[in-house]
Structure formats: C-alpha cells, structure tokens
Design an enzyme around this catalytic site. Structure first.
Site, short mmCIF file in Angstrom:
data_model
loop_
_atom_site.label_atom_id
_atom_site.label_comp_id
_atom_site.label_asym_id
_atom_site.label_seq_id
_atom_site.Cartn_x
_atom_site.Cartn_y
_atom_site.Cartn_z
N CYS A 1 0.92 -1.34 -0.02
CA CYS A 1 0.09 -0.01 0.00
C CYS A 1 0.68 1.39 -0.02
CB CYS A 1 -0.88 -0.06 1.10
SG CYS A 1 -2.09 -1.53 1.18
N HIS B 1 -9.00 3.62 -1.16
CA HIS B 1 -7.54 3.10 -0.73
C HIS B 1 -7.28 2.34 -2.04
CE1 HIS B 1 -3.75 1.89 0.71
NE2 HIS B 1 -4.48 0.85 1.36
#
Lengths: 270, 386
Positions: free
Chosen positions: B86, B330
């Site tokens: 991420c 996200h």
C-alpha cells in the site's frame, strides 16, 4: 518408502569391544543411502552414548556388540536413556547375538536385531519406517521442535552477541549481522495476551470468526502472532490474560507427514 | 543532493471502475500532470510506476509499468516497476525525488495505479493478504482490518480511548470526503451510525474501514527552475524518508515514529510546524495513534485531539482533508501519490471546498504498507514545504 525428512542415526559401540568393522560397514552403508550418521567409535560408556543421542537428536540408536556383553550393555543404556528422559529413542542392535537372547533384549526395549548376514538395506527399511510413522512437519518452518508429536514446543533463536531472542528460528541476527549463527533455544509455552481480535471476516481458506492475538511469551520471550483457539464465546479474553501453547494437527502432506501448527488458548486463571 | 520540487499533480476520482483497465486509469493523471507542469514530455528522464496487486487481480504480474506507460506514450527512458504494497505510490515518489535530488535526472515521473475491485471480494482480500510473509505470519491468515483492530484495542487498553473517539475519526474523514470530488464515499455519517454499522473486527466497524476501489495518481518531480516556470506556488520536497520493519521491540519507537523522526530531521522542521497532514487511515481509528507516532501530540493525547476538533477542517492541524483512505478510498498503489496531491493542492490553494485558509505552507504525508515481523513492513513519510 520415501521420506523427505533425513533420518539421523547414532552408531555406537559400548564397553571393551574393539570389533568395529561391522559398525563401520553399517555406518557407511546408512550414510550412502542419504541418512545422517553419527559414529561414536569404540569403547564408549553407556552414559556417553545416551547423552550423544539426546544432544544430536537422533531418530534411532544402533548398537554393535560382538563380545557377548549385549544384555549387560543394553541394561546400562536403558538406565541412562531413562535418566535423560529419552526412553522413547528406538534402539536397534547388530552383531553376534544368540537367538535365545532376543526376548530378553526386546524386553529391554530393543526394536530390531540384525545378526551376521543381515543386509544394510533391511536396516534402511526399518529405520525409514520408524521415522515415517512419526514424521511431522511444521506449518510454519522453524517454529516447533521435539522428537515426538506429543513433545512439540516452540523454538526460536537467541543471538549470543546481543542476547535478543527471535521467533521463528533465524539464520542470523538482524542487529549484529555477525558471522556467528544465533543459538536455537526452546521457548516458553506460556505467555500473556498483548492484544487480540475477533473478526467477522477472514481471508479465503480461514473460518469465521477469525481470532488472532499477539502473545508475549514468558521469560522475556519474543512476541508471537498466532491464531487463537479453545476460547469459548471469546468472553474470557482480556489483555494481559495468561495464554498457553496448543499444538494442533492440520492434516498430512504429500509425503504423509503430519502437518502441525501452533495456536494459543486462554488458560484458566486460578 | 539538490533541491527537488513537485510540479504537476493529478489523480482520477477513486471508486469502482470494472470497465477501465490499469492503463486507462493511469492515462488521464499522467497527461494532466504533464500539462500542468508546463514541461516538454520529451524531457522526462525516468519513470517510476507503483502498483501492488495487478498480478493477482488482472493477471498482469510482470512489466506492469511498461504496459501502463505504453498507453500513455512514455517509452525508451528507464521505467521502473515499484511494488511496496500500500506504500507503492509513496515509494515511487521517494525514488523520483532521489533521481532528481541526486542529479541523475532533471525531470522524473511518478505514477501510482491500482485496480482492487473485482467481482470477487475473496480474491481482493486474498491479494491484500499477500502483503505479509506468506511462510510465517501469512499462515495465520492476514486480515488487515484485524491487524489494525488489535493495535487499536491495545491502544484503548493503555490510554482509555473510547469507541466514540474512534468513531469521530470516521465522521471527520467522511465530512472531509463529502467535500472532495475525488472521494469514493461522499456521504456524511454520524457517530451513532458509525458505531451501529456492522462489526468487522471489534472495535472496528464497517464505516471505519476504507472501501475496495480503483484509481490512479501521477505527478512530476523536477528542479526549482521548472517549479518557478509553472507560475504556481512552488512546492519543495522538504523530506522523503522510506523505512522498513525492524524487529521492533515493545519498548522501542514504532516504525512510523522512527521514520517520521528521520523526516523531521531531514526537513529541519518540528511536528509543531506541520499545518496539514494526510495519513494512512486504512481504518479510521489508526489516525489516532498516528497523531502520537508522528508527534502531533504526546502519547495517549490523541483522543483529546479528535474531541477538540483539532484535526477537523477549521482546526489547528487538519488531518486527511481529502477524506483519507476511509472516505476518499484506498486503491493501494495510487494512495501515496493521491496523498501527496492533496497536500500540494492545499499548499497551492487549489483544494476547492476543503481548502484550508490561509493556505498552509508545510504539510506531511504518511503512507504505510504490508505487515512483516509484527509491524508495518514499509512506511514512507514526506514533508512538503512552500
């Protein structure tokens, strides 16, 4: 029969018996089939052989006896193994053994006897069967150790340079980065719950609720991330509560070895 | 090392775009950033493309960056594939900065793109769970909501954070997201709604979690002259620090605290000087201990910060004015660069309805990724300065 785990065999001669040709033939023969062989040489004491067997974590002890002292040395070896809490290590015997002694020897825990003329291949088969029946493999490599399934415990590594303890076992210390490999150490099978989660979602392949926690092992042990088990409805979880190791069998792999994993469960507080 | 500046920045709205490929998603932000930068695209000397999960979601495991830039028309120059879970986008930013700062290139492109949404939620969750050591912790079934829930629970236990305080972070980020046209969620929620939404991993409820989504972001990093030529307020990279897991013991500072400290040192600023921040709120309550780890407040004081609305728009230090991961979304590889874009827009006064007034001059970005050896595998902290 094939096994992925390489059997470790101790070949030993005990007492005043210098006839080592047979023991050497067996030691080389087993080695040539790919086994790890520890050969003690002649004139060992029963105590030394028992200690070596434990320290080397062998799967089987092979004793050679050519001078008729086999019952006496087996009695001594049995006593020494019992004293080291290692009575479960299988013992096999080779050499000049009269058939009338077979029963008393079996009573002393000798698993198999190989008289003159026995082929090394028979011993190989026998040893592989011993290893196979109890062979296990850890779900996470380098986390569990113990000779038998019933005796598995957590293992880690302690760096002799900085004294940090790591889990699972490591090949080096990430702080010292020296050339001395860390020492393999047994870890406590109890700890305290540092935090936990009862999740109503899980990645594919895991059941819901998905229950995990971090456990700080006792004796300054490392922090371990683990699935939790035997928690009832989950109401017994408290941060700081005492947790115990539970080794679970997860099935068998392609080589028919038992796959074992570590879990933690809440312990009843007195 | 020479000074580097952020030139043009751009991102797609975040959301679910099942009909758009990675390269289609990335095309717009790449060319918007190029045009805003007022440079000749032939002068781009190197490109870094962050993406985490395409191999598992679309099957494009190898040469993703080249495939994405093929569509955009960027070829021949060095093109580097960047994967840091991420934090892939932030890592691309770090590398682009390094390329310009070191003098290797005058102009570097950073792209972050991800497609996380597919018709099979299990597949998406499984892809995310590969951001761990598959042979060790991965064998326990990594669920990031669960990992964060454990950290939040530990923090509640130690400092007495309340469930209401956790929920308030989600409320704040949804409030901010409602003002952001790029946000995946633009609805506002109340504390009660957050607490009453489905329990995912106690104490984390559904409305505290970030959605699965797709998106892309891109920016260019160049020299001071290029930044001046743009005619906008120049935004300098004050610091960009990338750190990794460290077998951190419980009595040692966390990875985020360690990386942030290094970033403050590199930028020569203190946490008190930060006027706006975008932080990695993969679940909203994580923001609270990030306030503490980033030095915005002392240990255990984050609950008060959210109660006193310090980090709301209008407060002293607005955090996640974009809506954060919770509301903006996200799409892993795109997240880090979208965070940078938000801070750049705030500093340039281009943040629309969510603009901080007067425009801030110093902003911080924190972006994390993966989990290894019991902590976040990689954390990036960037500090941008006008």
């Amino acid at each position: 029969m094939k096994t992925d785990r390489i059997p470790r065999v101790l070949v030993a001669k005990i007492g005043l018996d210098g006839h080592n040709r047979g023991a050497q033939v067996v030691a080389y023969g087993l080695r040539d089939t790919g086994m790890e062989v520890v050969y003690t040489g002649i004139r060992q004491s029963a105590a030394a052989v028992a200690r070596t067997a434990v320290e080397e974590a062998v799967d089987v002890i092979g004793i050679s006896s050519m001078v008729g002292a086999h019952i006496a040395i087996m009695k001594k070896l049995r006593k020494e193994l019992d004293a080291l809490n290692a009575s479960d290590i299988p013992v096999i015997l080779g050499g000049i053994i009269p058939e009338e002694d077979y029963d008393p020897l079996r009573a002393l825990g000798v698993g198999a006897i190989f008289p003159p003329g026995a082929e090394v291949s028979e011993m190989v088969k026998y040893i592989q069967r011993i290893v196979q029946s109890d062979a296990w493999v850890s779900e996470v490599p380098g986390t569990l150790a113990g000779r038998r399934l019933e005796e598995l415990h957590l293992v880690g590594s302690r760096c002799e340079g900085c004294n940090r303890v790591f889990f699972p076992v490591r090949r080096n210390c990430p702080f010292c980065l020296g050339d001395r490999p860390p020492q393999r150490v047994s870890l406590s099978d109890e700890g305290t719950l540092q935090t936990f989660v009862v999740a109503s979602m899980a990645p594919p392949g895991y059941t819901v609720p998905h229950v995990q926690g971090y456990i700080d092992l006792l004796d300054q042990g490392p922090r371990i991330f683990s699935l939790l088990t035997d928690y009832g409805d989950g109401s017994s979880f408290r941060i700081g509560c005492r947790m115990g190791l539970k080794v679970v069998r997860l099935g068998r792999d392609e080589a028919n070895r038992v796959v074992v994993g570590y879990r933690f469960r809440p312990l009843q507080t007195p | 090392m020479r000074e580097t500046y952020v030139l043009g920045v751009s991102m797609t709205p975040f959301g679910k775009f099942p009909d758009r490929t990675l390269q289609e998603l990335a095309y717009g932000p790449i060319w918007d950033a190029i045009q805003e930068s007022m440079i000749d695209p032939h002068d781009i000397r190197i490109a870094f493309v962050g993406n985490a999960y395409a191999g598992l979601i679309t099957g494009q495991e190898s040469v993703r960056a080249q495939v994405i830039l093929r569509e955009a028309g960027i070829s021949r120059i060095p093109i580097i594939n960047v994967e840091n879970a991420c934090a892939s986008g932030s890592t691309a930013f770090y590398l682009a900065h390094q390329a310009v700062a070191s003098g290797q290139a005058d102009l570097a492109l950073a792209v972050g793109v991800e497609k996380l949404f597919c018709d099979d939620t299990g597949r998406s969750l499984k892809a995310l769970s590969t951001s761990s050591d598959l042979e060790i912790e991965g064998r326990m079934g990594i669920l990031f909501a669960g990992i964060y829930a454990m950290r939040v629970r530990g923090h509640m236990h130690r400092y007495g954070l309340t469930r209401e305080q956790l929920a308030k972070v989600a409320v704040k980020n949804h409030d901010h997201g409602a003002l952001n046209p790029h946000a995946q969620y633009r609805n506002r929620v109340t504390v009660e709604e957050v607490l009453q939404s489905r329990m995912i991993a106690d104490p984390i409820t559904l409305f505290m979690t970030c959605p699965l989504g797709d998106g892309a972001a891109a920016l260019l990093i160049g020299t001071k002259e290029m930044a001046t030529r743009m005619g906008k307020r120049p935004v300098q990279v004050g610091a960009t620090v990338l750190g990794s897991f460290g077998f951190t013991r419980k009595d040692e500072p966390s990875i985020a605290a360690r990386v942030a400290r290094a970033a403050y040192e590199e930028a020569g600023v203190t946490p008190k000087q930060i006027q706006v921040a975008e932080v990695h709120d993969a679940v909203a309550p994580v923001e609270l201990f990030l306030y503490e780890e980033l030095g915005f407040c002392g240990p255990g004081e984050s609950g008060r910060m959210i109660d006193e609305r310090t980090t709301w728009l209008g407060g002293r230090l607005p955090v996640n004015t974009s809506g954060g991961l919770t509301a903006k979304g996200h799409p892993a590889g795109a997240t880090g660069l979208s965070q940078v874009a938000e801070i750049v827009w705030q500093i340039r006064g281009e943040a629309g309805e969510r603009q901080i007034k007067p425009a801030p001059s110093i902003g911080l970005i924190e972006n994390g990724g993966g989990n290894v050896a019991g902590e976040t595998a990689v954390v990036a902290v960037h500090i941008l300065v006008a």
